[in-house]
Write a protein that holds these residues in place. Structure first.
Motif, PDB file in Angstrom:
ATOM      1  N   LEU A 322     -61.882  42.467  22.210  1.00  0.00           N
ATOM      2  CA  LEU A 322     -61.833  43.736  21.469  1.00  0.00           C
ATOM      3  C   LEU A 322     -60.800  44.693  22.076  1.00  0.00           C
ATOM      4  O   LEU A 322     -59.990  45.306  21.373  1.00  0.00           O
ATOM      5  CB  LEU A 322     -63.224  44.381  21.488  1.00  0.00           C
ATOM      6  N   PHE A 323     -60.811  44.802  23.405  1.00  0.00           N
ATOM      7  CA  PHE A 323     -59.897  45.759  24.049  1.00  0.00           C
ATOM      8  C   PHE A 323     -58.467  45.215  24.123  1.00  0.00           C
ATOM      9  O   PHE A 323     -57.509  45.986  24.064  1.00  0.00           O
ATOM     10  CB  PHE A 323     -60.421  46.147  25.433  1.00  0.00           C
ATOM     11  N   ILE A 324     -58.322  43.887  24.258  1.00  0.00           N
ATOM     12  CA  ILE A 324     -56.967  43.316  24.232  1.00  0.00           C
ATOM     13  C   ILE A 324     -56.342  43.570  22.862  1.00  0.00           C
ATOM     14  O   ILE A 324     -55.178  43.956  22.743  1.00  0.00           O
ATOM     15  CB  ILE A 324     -57.002  41.805  24.580  1.00  0.00           C
ATOM     16  N   ASP A 325     -57.164  43.406  21.818  1.00  0.00           N
ATOM     17  CA  ASP A 325     -56.683  43.657  20.457  1.00  0.00           C
ATOM     18  C   ASP A 325     -56.182  45.097  20.317  1.00  0.00           C
ATOM     19  O   ASP A 325     -55.090  45.344  19.810  1.00  0.00           O
ATOM     20  CB  ASP A 325     -57.832  43.392  19.467  1.00  0.00           C
ATOM     21  N   LEU A 326     -56.978  46.040  20.813  1.00  0.00           N
ATOM     22  CA  LEU A 326     -56.577  47.448  20.699  1.00  0.00           C
ATOM     23  C   LEU A 326     -55.305  47.700  21.502  1.00  0.00           C
ATOM     24  O   LEU A 326     -54.376  48.371  21.047  1.00  0.00           O
ATOM     25  CB  LEU A 326     -57.718  48.356  21.187  1.00  0.00           C
ATOM     26  N   SER A 327     -55.277  47.124  22.696  1.00  0.00           N
ATOM     27  CA  SER A 327     -54.133  47.313  23.572  1.00  0.00           C
ATOM     28  C   SER A 327     -52.845  46.774  22.927  1.00  0.00           C
ATOM     29  O   SER A 327     -51.785  47.402  22.993  1.00  0.00           O
ATOM     30  CB  SER A 327     -54.457  46.605  24.888  1.00  0.00           C
ATOM     31  N   GLU A 328     -52.958  45.619  22.262  1.00  0.00           N
ATOM     32  CA  GLU A 328     -51.775  45.047  21.594  1.00  0.00           C
ATOM     33  C   GLU A 328     -51.316  45.921  20.429  1.00  0.00           C
ATOM     34  O   GLU A 328     -50.123  46.089  20.197  1.00  0.00           O
ATOM     35  CB  GLU A 328     -52.091  43.623  21.101  1.00  0.00           C
ATOM     36  N   ARG A 329     -52.295  46.482  19.727  1.00  0.00           N
ATOM     37  CA  ARG A 329     -51.928  47.370  18.613  1.00  0.00           C
ATOM     38  C   ARG A 329     -51.212  48.622  19.133  1.00  0.00           C
ATOM     39  O   ARG A 329     -50.287  49.127  18.502  1.00  0.00           O
ATOM     40  CB  ARG A 329     -53.176  47.778  17.820  1.00  0.00           C
ATOM     41  N   VAL A 330     -51.665  49.104  20.290  1.00  0.00           N
ATOM     42  CA  VAL A 330     -51.021  50.286  20.882  1.00  0.00           C
ATOM     43  C   VAL A 330     -49.574  49.951  21.251  1.00  0.00           C
ATOM     44  O   VAL A 330     -48.642  50.709  20.957  1.00  0.00           O
ATOM     45  CB  VAL A 330     -51.811  50.764  22.123  1.00  0.00           C
ATOM     46  N   THR A 331     -49.378  48.794  21.884  1.00  0.00           N
ATOM     47  CA  THR A 331     -48.028  48.373  22.270  1.00  0.00           C
ATOM     48  C   THR A 331     -47.143  48.244  21.031  1.00  0.00           C
ATOM     49  O   THR A 331     -46.006  48.728  21.001  1.00  0.00           O
ATOM     50  CB  THR A 331     -48.096  47.012  23.003  1.00  0.00           C
ATOM     51  N   GLU A 332     -47.705  47.619  20.006  1.00  0.00           N
ATOM     52  CA  GLU A 332     -46.987  47.426  18.741  1.00  0.00           C
ATOM     53  C   GLU A 332     -46.570  48.774  18.143  1.00  0.00           C
ATOM     54  O   GLU A 332     -45.423  48.968  17.749  1.00  0.00           O
ATOM     55  CB  GLU A 332     -47.916  46.671  17.773  1.00  0.00           C
ATOM     56  N   ALA A 333     -47.511  49.719  18.115  1.00  0.00           N
ATOM     57  CA  ALA A 333     -47.230  51.038  17.534  1.00  0.00           C
ATOM     58  C   ALA A 333     -46.175  51.771  18.359  1.00  0.00           C
ATOM     59  O   ALA A 333     -45.384  52.547  17.825  1.00  0.00           O
ATOM     60  CB  ALA A 333     -48.516  51.869  17.468  1.00  0.00           C
ATOM     61  N   GLY A 334     -46.142  51.513  19.670  1.00  0.00           N
ATOM     62  CA  GLY A 334     -45.159  52.151  20.538  1.00  0.00           C
ATOM     63  C   GLY A 334     -43.752  51.645  20.262  1.00  0.00           C
ATOM     64  O   GLY A 334     -42.770  52.340  20.498  1.00  0.00           O
ATOM     65  N   ARG A 335     -43.657  50.415  19.751  1.00  0.00           N
ATOM     66  CA  ARG A 335     -42.347  49.813  19.501  1.00  0.00           C
ATOM     67  C   ARG A 335     -41.699  50.367  18.241  1.00  0.00           C
ATOM     68  O   ARG A 335     -40.489  50.443  18.151  1.00  0.00           O
ATOM     69  CB  ARG A 335     -42.517  48.295  19.321  1.00  0.00           C
ATOM     70  N   THR A 336     -42.552  50.714  17.250  1.00  0.00           N
ATOM     71  CA  THR A 336     -41.978  51.103  15.954  1.00  0.00           C
ATOM     72  C   THR A 336     -41.644  52.589  15.918  1.00  0.00           C
ATOM     73  O   THR A 336     -42.107  53.357  16.726  1.00  0.00           O
ATOM     74  CB  THR A 336     -42.955  50.782  14.806  1.00  0.00           C
TER      75      THR A 336
END
Ligand SMILES: [Zn+2]
Length: 336
Positions: A322-336
């Motif tokens: 659950l937290f890895i998923d959120l963390s990846e989404r945060v990283t993804e959002a930081g890229r765009t």
């Protein structure tokens, strides 16, 4: 007026504690016979529910539709105003700040209020809590009011420390010693509130409200910790595996309640400026960057985890994912 017992249950049932029932039968008898003493002193150890018993007494005294068991209806104007804290016939004498003493000028104002004509024919009620906070001169200035209370007036005093009250105060009141709970009653009652008691020693169990207080304090501290972890994760300053590790050590139910609320809070924060959002600035900013689509997807994952709260599956692994998923989404959002 017809009394809906369910509404009564919702409104007043919290005041009735199972280990009080024998003593309450005496109070109900006094209420029914119109024999309630004018000075009532509620004492007993901390955490056994003295204030609930006393408040139940106030409720019964002021209710306009009290039943034969001495229970307030929870619905009449007297009950509604009492619960809202706006009943015109209740005067509460309490320290200005917790832990401070009650001073003589406060007692004078209190005594004056009790002598005013009551709005309802149930008479006035005075509440002194904790009575052991009265200074000696404050206690002395209360004596006259206790000795000759205004007609129809009842004064309730509450204390954990009976021995610190002046003997002259004690002798002017009828004493109601609230009993400690039996272990059985305490366990059953705490279980209905989802409070785990396996680790609680017997002597503490006998004061069930103290057990609840300690549990809530502990829970509040945990929630602060979980909020900090979430915030740091959203700022990419925490390792999702470590966050999951800590969350997995907590009791599951309260943690799931928390994560459910926070996933909703994040969604709200990303679409609207909410004035009393429990999220800090970091989490709010992260929610806006993530956007509703990513947060809805994560909320669904939260829902799936919540469904497994009772399951025997590897809870820690589920939280990690659950937290890895959120963390990846945060990283993804930081890229765009
Ligand atoms: Zn009522």
């Amino acid at each position: 007026m017809a009394v809906d017992t369910e509404a009564r249950a919702a409104a007043e049932v919290e005041l009735a504690l199972p280990w009080h029932e024998d003593l309450w039968a005496h109070m109900a008898g006094a209420l029914n016979g119109d024999r309630v003493a004018h000075g009532l002193l509620f004492c007993g150890p901390g955490g056994v529910g003295k204030r609930r018993f006393a408040e139940r007494t106030v409720a019964a005294l002021l209710c306009r539709e009290r039943d034969t068991q001495g229970e307030a209806c929870g619905q009449c104007s007297g009950c509604r105003q009492r619960r809202a804290g706006t009943h015109p016939d209740i005067s509460r004498l309490v320290p200005d700040e917790p832990g401070k003493r009650i001073k003589v000028d406060q007692v004078r104002r209190f005594a004056h209020a009790l002598h005013l004509t009551s709005q309802y024919d149930s008479g006035r009620v005075g509440w002194i809590d904790p009575a052991d906070a009265l200074t000696v001169s404050a206690a002395n200035s209360l004596l006259k009011t206790l000795e000759e209370p205004p007609a129809g007036c009842h004064i309730l005093l509450i204390t954990d420390r009976l021995s610190s009250l002046l003997p002259t105060i004690r002798s002017r009141c009828q004493q109601w010693r609230i009993p400690a709970a039996s272990l059985d009653a305490a366990r059953r009652w705490l279980a209905t509130r989802d409070i785990p008691v396996d680790q609680t020693p017997d002597d503490r169990l006998r004061a069930p409200l103290a057990v609840i207080g300690a549990h809530e304090t502990g829970l509040a501290e945990q929630i602060t910790q979980w909020d900090q972890d979430l915030s740091r994760l959203l700022a990419r300053r925490a390792n999702p595996v470590a966050v999951a590790e800590r969350a997995a050590q907590a009791e599951r139910r309260p943690w799931v309640d928390w994560v459910y609320r926070r996933s909703a809070d994040l969604l709200i924060a990303c679409v609207a400026a909410e004035q009393d959002s429990p999220l800090d600035e970091t989490a709010t900013a992260a929610a806006r960057r993530l956007g509703p689509v990513a947060l809805q997807a994560w909320s669904r994952k939260v829902g799936a985890v919540a469904q497994n709260v009772e399951a025997n599956a590897d809870w820690r692994l589920m939280l990690e994912s659950l937290f890895i998923d959120l963390s990846e989404r945060v990283t993804e959002a930081g890229r765009t």
